[in-house]
Write an enzyme that holds these catalytic residues in place. Structure first.
Site, mmCIF file in Angstrom:
data_model
loop_
_atom_site.group_PDB
_atom_site.id
_atom_site.type_symbol
_atom_site.label_atom_id
_atom_site.label_comp_id
_atom_site.label_asym_id
_atom_site.label_seq_id
_atom_site.Cartn_x
_atom_site.Cartn_y
_atom_site.Cartn_z
ATOM 1 N N SER A 292 1.146 -2.643 -0.819
ATOM 2 C CA SER A 292 2.350 -3.067 -1.111
ATOM 3 C C SER A 292 3.728 -3.614 -0.546
ATOM 4 O O SER A 292 3.274 -3.834 0.546
ATOM 5 C CB SER A 292 2.881 -2.325 -2.490
ATOM 6 O OG SER A 292 3.439 -3.231 -3.412
ATOM 7 N N ASP A 303 4.736 -10.654 11.636
ATOM 8 C CA ASP A 303 5.305 -12.303 12.109
ATOM 9 C C ASP A 303 5.690 -12.227 13.498
ATOM 10 O O ASP A 303 5.959 -13.447 14.363
ATOM 11 C CB ASP A 303 5.355 -12.465 10.583
ATOM 12 C CG ASP A 303 4.263 -13.254 9.544
ATOM 13 O OD1 ASP A 303 3.190 -12.626 9.724
ATOM 14 O OD2 ASP A 303 4.850 -13.574 8.605
ATOM 15 N N LYS A 317 -2.249 -5.592 -1.666
ATOM 16 C CA LYS A 317 -1.800 -5.385 -2.530
ATOM 17 C C LYS A 317 -0.111 -7.151 -2.530
ATOM 18 O O LYS A 317 0.202 -6.284 -2.192
ATOM 19 C CB LYS A 317 -1.584 -4.787 -3.311
ATOM 20 C CG LYS A 317 -1.065 -4.403 -4.817
ATOM 21 C CD LYS A 317 -0.125 -3.372 -5.507
ATOM 22 C CE LYS A 317 0.580 -3.235 -6.662
ATOM 23 N NZ LYS A 317 2.051 -4.428 -6.412
#
Length: 423
Positions: A292, A303, A317
């Site tokens: 999460s 990224d 998740k």
């Protein structure tokens, strides 16, 4: 008589709700909804009238609601007023209790670990202890939420646990006096005088500020590079993940996007309300327990190539749960959206794949099976789940190959930077 009135009122409410939904459904060509509600009312009435023992109509309704919500996904839940208050308390990281993590092992309520410096830890509670009774009440068939509720309470009030330990012939009663338990979401230290190490336990309301304080302290101690340990961090508050990420990213950078059922999109950007560390060499440690909010942070830093992600594939998740308060003080924790990394990656059921995969090896042969989000989804559909991977139950720091690999890389990083400057 009073119970009969309550039951009649409940049935009337359900019937009226069914009629209203039935009228709406007719326009939508879904008249079966009304038929289903009528069947529900018939079942409710039949149980109340014919069940062998007297039943509480309120508990029947609550059980029906829980069953309905639990059928949606592994993360949606109905929270009673008491459970909702506890949930709100947990996000603040402070509550009255004894300080243990518990789980169900082989059908028995078992201590996963006592939290250091808490009443349970001081009383000698150990990982693996089986809790047979709480204040004299058997824990057989008791769920974790009920057990937690019974062990929590006001500071100064005692609770007696009947403990069975493998080396004991018989169970023993251990009385523990409750205290205010403060969960430290951030732990930190220096490694080899130049490498800062920070472990985030979970994402609470104060986690971002605690992280900022830790970074400042490490900087003053000579930190030249950083290891951010998100292993076994189950997540927490979405905003906390954004506030943590922005301490390592420039201003106005997209951290995460969430998209709901209708396609609506909400973007979360860095604001840099606290000092940032955008240039320091950095490695993030992740594993199957990173979930999460942990995956939001790891995904954003990956990224932007801000940090090297090291470890094994994360939990996966990628869904967002919204807390929706209800009129009686209860609440729904409902999955309402999925989140996406800055590059638009949805990691739900997939997780974050590290840049460098490093697995831990068990030195004592004790391993536990790995369950990730995709296995939970299969389990929800009734499919048999056979975990394909196992990991060590616990490892000492000297045997922590993931941490040691991160340290080696950061040391090499520094050497390469010196060579680059010299060239």
């Amino acid at each position: 008589m009073k119970r009969k009135i309550v039951v009649s009122a409940l049935i009337l409410i359900i019937a009226l709700t069914g009629i209203m939904i039935g009228r709406w459904s007719a326009a939508q060509n879904t008249d079966s909804i009304y038929e289903d509600l009528r069947t529900f009312t018939e079942v409710f009435t039949t149980i109340k009238k014919n069940y062998v023992e007297d039943v509480n109509p309120h508990e029947l309704i609550i059980s029906a609601i829980k069953g309905m919500v639990n059928s949606l996904d592994p993360h949606s839940a109905y929270l009673t007023p008491e459970a909702y208050k506890e949930f709100q308390t947990e996000t603040k990281g402070e509550f009255g209790g004894i300080g243990i993590q518990i789980g169900i092992k082989d059908g028995v309520l078992t201590v996963i670990a006592p939290i250091e410096d808490t009443p349970a830890w001081k009383a000698g509670i150990k990982a693996g202890d089986k809790i047979m009774k709480i204040d004299g009440q058997s824990t057989k068939d008791m769920n974790i939420n009920d057990a937690v509720s019974k062990m929590r309470g006001p500071k100064g009030k005692p609770v007696t646990l009947t403990i069975q330990r493998d080396e004991w012939k018989e169970p023993k009663d251990i009385t523990i006096v409750r205290d205010i338990i403060k969960i430290k979401s951030v732990k930190y230290k220096m490694i080899d005088k130049e490498i800062g190490y920070i472990k985030l336990i979970q994402f609470q309301e104060g986690t971002a500020q605690d992280l900022a304080n830790a970074l400042q302290s490490l900087k003053e101690s000579g930190m030249q590079s950083l290891i951010l340990d998100l292993r076994n961090n189950p997540g927490g508050l979405l905003q906390s993940a954004v506030d943590v990420s922005e301490q390592f990213l420039p201003p106005k950078q997209l951290v995460v996007s969430i998209k709901g059922r209708a396609g609506e999109k909400i973007d979360y950007y860095t604001e840099n309300l606290r000092p940032s560390y955008t240039d320091i060499p950095m490695i993030v440690l992740v594993n199957q327990g990173s979930a999460s909010a942990s995956e939001i942070v790891a995904g954003a830093l990956q990224d932007y190539r801000r940090a090297l992600i090291l470890g094994i594939q994360t939990f996966g998740k990628g869904s967002v749960q919204s807390l929706i308060p209800l009129s009686d003080g209860s609440a729904l924790k409902l999955t309402t959206a999925k989140y996406y990394t800055p590059k638009g990656r949805s990691i739900h059921g997939v997780g974050i794949m590290p840049d460098i995969v490093v697995k831990l090896e068990s030195k004592n042969g004790k391993e536990v099976p790995v369950i990730r989000e995709k296995e939970l989804e299969q389990h929800l559909k009734g499919e048999k789940v056979e975990p394909q991977e196992k990991v060590p139950q616990e490892v000492d720091e000297k045997d922590d190959t993931q941490l040691q690999r991160a340290i080696d890389i950061l040391k090499s990083w520094k050497i390469l930077e010196k060579l680059k400057k010299a060239a």
